[in-house]
Scaffold this motif. Structure first.
Motif, PDB file in Angstrom:
ATOM      1  N   ASP A 135       0.861  -1.334  -0.040  1.00  0.00           N
ATOM      2  CA  ASP A 135       0.067   0.006  -0.076  1.00  0.00           C
ATOM      3  C   ASP A 135       0.806   1.202   0.004  1.00  0.00           C
ATOM      4  N   GLY A 136       1.869   1.153   0.865  1.00  0.00           N
ATOM      5  CA  GLY A 136       2.778   2.408   0.755  1.00  0.00           C
ATOM      6  C   GLY A 136       3.368   2.603  -0.595  1.00  0.00           C
ATOM      7  N   LEU A 137       4.022   1.491  -1.089  1.00  0.00           N
ATOM      8  CA  LEU A 137       4.606   1.700  -2.502  1.00  0.00           C
ATOM      9  C   LEU A 137       3.437   2.255  -3.498  1.00  0.00           C
ATOM     10  N   VAL A 138       2.246   1.729  -3.454  1.00  0.00           N
ATOM     11  CA  VAL A 138       1.294   2.189  -4.483  1.00  0.00           C
ATOM     12  C   VAL A 138       1.007   3.703  -4.175  1.00  0.00           C
ATOM     13  N   VAL A 139       0.928   4.179  -3.036  1.00  0.00           N
ATOM     14  CA  VAL A 139       0.681   5.554  -2.871  1.00  0.00           C
ATOM     15  C   VAL A 139       1.874   6.239  -3.230  1.00  0.00           C
ATOM     16  N   SER A 140       2.928   5.827  -2.992  1.00  0.00           N
ATOM     17  CA  SER A 140       4.305   6.625  -3.494  1.00  0.00           C
ATOM     18  C   SER A 140       4.337   6.844  -5.068  1.00  0.00           C
ATOM     19  N   LEU A 141       3.923   5.770  -5.662  1.00  0.00           N
ATOM     20  CA  LEU A 141       4.127   5.696  -7.177  1.00  0.00           C
ATOM     21  C   LEU A 141       2.713   6.703  -7.784  1.00  0.00           C
ATOM     22  N   THR A 142       1.698   6.831  -7.006  1.00  0.00           N
ATOM     23  CA  THR A 142       0.706   7.627  -7.470  1.00  0.00           C
ATOM     24  C   THR A 142       1.108   9.069  -7.324  1.00  0.00           C
ATOM     25  N   GLN A 143       2.128   9.263  -6.184  1.00  0.00           N
ATOM     26  CA  GLN A 143       2.270  10.613  -6.117  1.00  0.00           C
ATOM     27  C   GLN A 143       3.474  11.214  -7.273  1.00  0.00           C
ATOM     28  N   LYS A 159      -5.659  27.627  -7.937  1.00  0.00           N
ATOM     29  CA  LYS A 159      -5.246  26.828  -6.824  1.00  0.00           C
ATOM     30  C   LYS A 159      -6.339  25.855  -6.459  1.00  0.00           C
ATOM     31  N   GLU A 160      -7.450  26.096  -6.052  1.00  0.00           N
ATOM     32  CA  GLU A 160      -8.341  25.343  -5.845  1.00  0.00           C
ATOM     33  C   GLU A 160      -8.745  24.242  -6.764  1.00  0.00           C
ATOM     34  N   LYS A 161      -8.894  24.317  -8.063  1.00  0.00           N
ATOM     35  CA  LYS A 161      -8.894  23.347  -9.318  1.00  0.00           C
ATOM     36  C   LYS A 161      -7.819  22.484  -9.276  1.00  0.00           C
ATOM     37  N   ALA A 162      -6.622  23.212  -9.037  1.00  0.00           N
ATOM     38  CA  ALA A 162      -5.230  22.406  -9.200  1.00  0.00           C
ATOM     39  C   ALA A 162      -5.326  21.164  -7.993  1.00  0.00           C
ATOM     40  N   GLU A 163      -5.838  21.787  -6.892  1.00  0.00           N
ATOM     41  CA  GLU A 163      -5.775  20.904  -5.691  1.00  0.00           C
ATOM     42  C   GLU A 163      -6.678  19.580  -5.804  1.00  0.00           C
ATOM     43  N   ARG A 164      -8.123  19.971  -6.585  1.00  0.00           N
ATOM     44  CA  ARG A 164      -9.177  18.966  -6.847  1.00  0.00           C
ATOM     45  C   ARG A 164      -8.448  17.946  -7.791  1.00  0.00           C
ATOM     46  N   ASN A 165      -7.830  18.580  -8.673  1.00  0.00           N
ATOM     47  CA  ASN A 165      -7.268  17.686 -10.079  1.00  0.00           C
ATOM     48  C   ASN A 165      -6.104  16.507  -9.253  1.00  0.00           C
ATOM     49  N   GLU A 166      -5.268  17.154  -8.601  1.00  0.00           N
ATOM     50  CA  GLU A 166      -4.161  16.286  -7.732  1.00  0.00           C
ATOM     51  C   GLU A 166      -4.869  15.228  -7.114  1.00  0.00           C
ATOM     52  N   LEU A 167      -6.003  15.523  -6.267  1.00  0.00           N
ATOM     53  CA  LEU A 167      -6.286  14.544  -5.538  1.00  0.00           C
ATOM     54  C   LEU A 167      -7.207  13.620  -6.405  1.00  0.00           C
ATOM     55  N   LEU A 168      -7.731  13.808  -7.421  1.00  0.00           N
ATOM     56  CA  LEU A 168      -8.285  13.113  -8.307  1.00  0.00           C
ATOM     57  C   LEU A 168      -7.248  12.169  -9.171  1.00  0.00           C
ATOM     58  N   ILE A 169      -6.064  12.780  -9.380  1.00  0.00           N
ATOM     59  CA  ILE A 169      -5.139  12.070 -10.032  1.00  0.00           C
ATOM     60  C   ILE A 169      -4.485  10.851  -8.902  1.00  0.00           C
ATOM     61  N   SER A 170      -4.306  11.246  -7.674  1.00  0.00           N
ATOM     62  CA  SER A 170      -3.855  10.521  -6.822  1.00  0.00           C
ATOM     63  C   SER A 170      -4.453   9.248  -6.544  1.00  0.00           C
ATOM     64  N   ARG A 171      -6.033   9.613  -6.600  1.00  0.00           N
ATOM     65  CA  ARG A 171      -6.750   8.557  -6.333  1.00  0.00           C
ATOM     66  C   ARG A 171      -6.740   7.385  -7.742  1.00  0.00           C
ATOM     67  N   TYR A 172      -7.336   8.066  -8.529  1.00  0.00           N
ATOM     68  CA  TYR A 172      -7.413   7.092  -9.908  1.00  0.00           C
ATOM     69  C   TYR A 172      -6.187   6.670 -10.399  1.00  0.00           C
ATOM     70  N   SER A 173      -4.916   7.193 -10.181  1.00  0.00           N
ATOM     71  CA  SER A 173      -3.760   6.678 -10.665  1.00  0.00           C
ATOM     72  C   SER A 173      -3.410   5.294  -9.771  1.00  0.00           C
ATOM     73  N   THR A 174      -4.092   5.017  -8.649  1.00  0.00           N
ATOM     74  CA  THR A 174      -3.970   3.969  -7.705  1.00  0.00           C
ATOM     75  C   THR A 174      -4.278   2.644  -8.803  1.00  0.00           C
ATOM     76  N   PHE A 175      -5.226   2.621  -9.749  1.00  0.00           N
ATOM     77  CA  PHE A 175      -5.606   1.805 -10.323  1.00  0.00           C
ATOM     78  C   PHE A 175      -4.647   1.396 -11.560  1.00  0.00           C
ATOM     79  N   VAL A 176      -4.055   2.530 -11.844  1.00  0.00           N
ATOM     80  CA  VAL A 176      -3.006   2.250 -13.364  1.00  0.00           C
ATOM     81  C   VAL A 176      -1.763   1.506 -12.544  1.00  0.00           C
ATOM     82  N   VAL A 177      -1.399   1.773 -11.427  1.00  0.00           N
ATOM     83  CA  VAL A 177      -0.036   1.193 -10.611  1.00  0.00           C
ATOM     84  C   VAL A 177      -0.548  -0.116 -10.389  1.00  0.00           C
ATOM     85  N   ILE A 178      -1.791  -0.382  -9.764  1.00  0.00           N
ATOM     86  CA  ILE A 178      -2.117  -1.940  -9.271  1.00  0.00           C
ATOM     87  C   ILE A 178      -2.143  -2.619 -10.559  1.00  0.00           C
ATOM     88  N   ILE A 179      -2.999  -2.167 -11.795  1.00  0.00           N
ATOM     89  CA  ILE A 179      -3.137  -3.111 -12.853  1.00  0.00           C
ATOM     90  C   ILE A 179      -1.666  -3.238 -13.473  1.00  0.00           C
TER      91      ILE A 179
END
Length: 500
Positions: free
Chosen positions: A344-352, A371-391
């Motif tokens: 899980d830690g590795l996956v989080v690191s790779l998403t970042q 800044k607000e939109k960039a923050e929202r986009n970053e959180l979305l990228i963090s979450r959805y790239s989880t699936f990219v790393v795991i696949i």
């Protein structure tokens, strides 16, 4: 596998998965910003983080790979679990305070970002971001370990175990990021400490062996004459063949604590004043967990060398031989904890690498975006790239390597060789320069791959290649700093860039 063990394994696994998902939901409630997802900054005490770091260091490699090496090679392989905790803690002493200080003051979230800010260099940050993609080898080794445990203890085929592992990780990491990672890993780390201690006492008590401790040692010598306890080295072996090779293994682990999935945990400690306690606890736990390797030696005596199993399967087979079904199943789930705790830690690191180091630090400053939109986009990228790393990890893990402990070091070695100079030397020496850091990163990386890959020296020992790369990286860092240092190009607190 005993059907009773399989039944108990599924009961414990259902409870374990349920707990992980609950903690994932709790982590989601704590995750309101991209920084929460990336670091869980200043949120946890030293005991919890020490369990997380120790568990992250002692991954599926420690709980399955090292016992597998001990079962296959014998006593010489015990240099690995003996030395790597010492080297890792020494490296931690060098860098923990600096990473925490910079992280709290400038808001750095990842090790590539920390290096980029430390030396005021976008090139260094981007270069290390690219190099850190090698962590995927580490993720793959954890997935292989988990799938093997499912196969051995729960009666499912390897591919099904791989998919179960991927789905569980994807769900709770997607929800809570670093908060979910830390809360689950603290519990998993505690289970791992108990399991390693039990294996140690089983070895000392020669559990499952007819006769006493001396009879167990005699059986080990008989099963593997070259790997008995009277042999410290294995002549001709690429890793354990001589003292200088073992010394390289030690050197290679000095920067281990600053791998991206471990180094960012220093930022999660509540206060810099807690770092002494953190390192003390880490030293204790990191000493206990590698005792799992003795399970491979005990397996030689209990199971024998003619069991028809791959080396990395020795721990589940040993548990089924020496424990009642319910206890064997419980400890099998604890070994799965070892795998999950690193994955899980590795996956989080790779998403970042995608969300923070590329999107936030590289693209956002060049975009006309709030800044607000960039923050929202970053959180979305963090979450959805989880699936990219795991696949990607599932795809690469579909055909398992022979030795987990060696396979994961193909990637780790490259990262260590690249970061040893900028991080370890740079943490100790404020005079260290950007030019030296660039030279060190490039020299360490090039030397590692030239030594290791077939088109170079074809030195098939990744630990040794990493040790050579680490030495070169640190020497270049020192020499080039002496040659280039001046007040104008020495990074200071006043000229380090602040985070966007």
């Amino acid at each position: 596998m005993n059907t009773t063990i399989v039944t108990y394994s599924w009961i414990f696994m259902a409870f374990f998965i349920g707990l992980m998902l609950v903690l994932g939901w709790v982590g989601m409630k704590k995750t309101n910003t991209s920084d929460d997802f990336a670091t869980a900054r200043s949120s946890y005490g030293p005991l919890a983080i020490s369990l997380v770091i120790a568990a992250g260091i002692s991954s599926g490699s420690t709980f399955m790979g090292m016992p597998g090496l001990a079962y296959d090679i014998g006593t010489p392989s015990l240099w690995y679990p003996l030395l790597y905790p010492i080297a890792t803690v020494i490296g931690m002493l060098f860098v923990a305070k600096v990473i925490k200080k910079y992280g709290d003051k400038f808001g750095t979230r990842t090790i590539p970002e920390f290096i980029g800010e430390r030396y005021n260099s976008d090139f260094l940050r981007i270069a290390l971001t690219i190099i850190s993609i090698l962590l995927i080898f580490y993720v793959v080794s954890q997935f292989v370990a988990a799938a093997t445990m499912f196969q051995m203890m729960m009666g499912v085929n390897y591919e099904t175990g791989l998919i179960i592992t991927a789905v569980v990780l994807a769900v709770y990491v997607f929800m809570g990021g670093s908060h979910s990672d830390i809360m689950t890993d603290a519990i998993q780390g505690f289970l791992m400490v108990i399991t390693a201690a039990v294996v140690f006492f089983c070895f000392m008590g020669s559990v499952g062996v007819d006769g006493g401790f001396g009879d167990m040692l005699a059986t080990i010598d008989e099963e593997n004459p070259q790997g008995g306890f009277n042999n410290l080295f294995l002549p001709g072996d690429d890793t354990y063949g001589a003292f200088w090779l073992v010394a390289l293994l030690f050197i290679a682990h000095l920067p281990f604590a600053v791998l991206p999935h471990l180094g960012n945990k220093f930022m999660a400690v509540k206060s810099g004043r807690d770092l002494k306690k953190l390192i003390m606890y880490c030293t204790i736990f990191a000493t206990i967990l590698p005792l799992m390797a003795l399970g491979g030696m005990l397996g030689l005596a209990v199971v024998g060398t003619d069991a028809g199993i791959s080396p990395d399967q020795i721990i589940p087979v040993l548990f089924s031989e020496i424990f009642p079904p319910a206890i064997a199943a419980f400890f099998a789930v604890a070994v799965l904890s070892a795998v999950m705790s690193t994955s899980d830690g590795l996956v989080v690191s790779l998403t970042q690498l995608l969300a923070n180091d590329l999107y936030r630090k590289t693209f956002v400053p060049k975009m006309n975006i709030t800044k607000e939109k960039a923050e929202r986009n970053e959180l979305l990228i963090s979450r959805y790239s989880t699936f990219v790393v795991i696949i990607a990890a599932v795809f690469l893990a579909w055909t398992p390597p022979q030795y987990l402990a060696v396979f994961m070091w193909i990637g780790i070695g490259g990262i260590m060789a690249a970061t040893a100079g900028p991080l370890v030397v740079g943490a100790l020496w404020e005079r260290a320069t950007k030019t030296a850091a660039l030279s060190s990163l490039l020299a360490g990386t090039v030397i590692y791959w030239i030594v290791y890959l077939p088109f170079g020296f074809n030195f098939s020992n990744p630990f040794g290649a990493a040790g050579i790369g680490v030495l070169v990286s640190m020497i270049v860092m020192y020499v080039v700093t002496l040659a280039t240092s001046s007040q104008a190009n020495v990074p200071t607190k006043s000229n380090v860039k602040t985070s966007s």
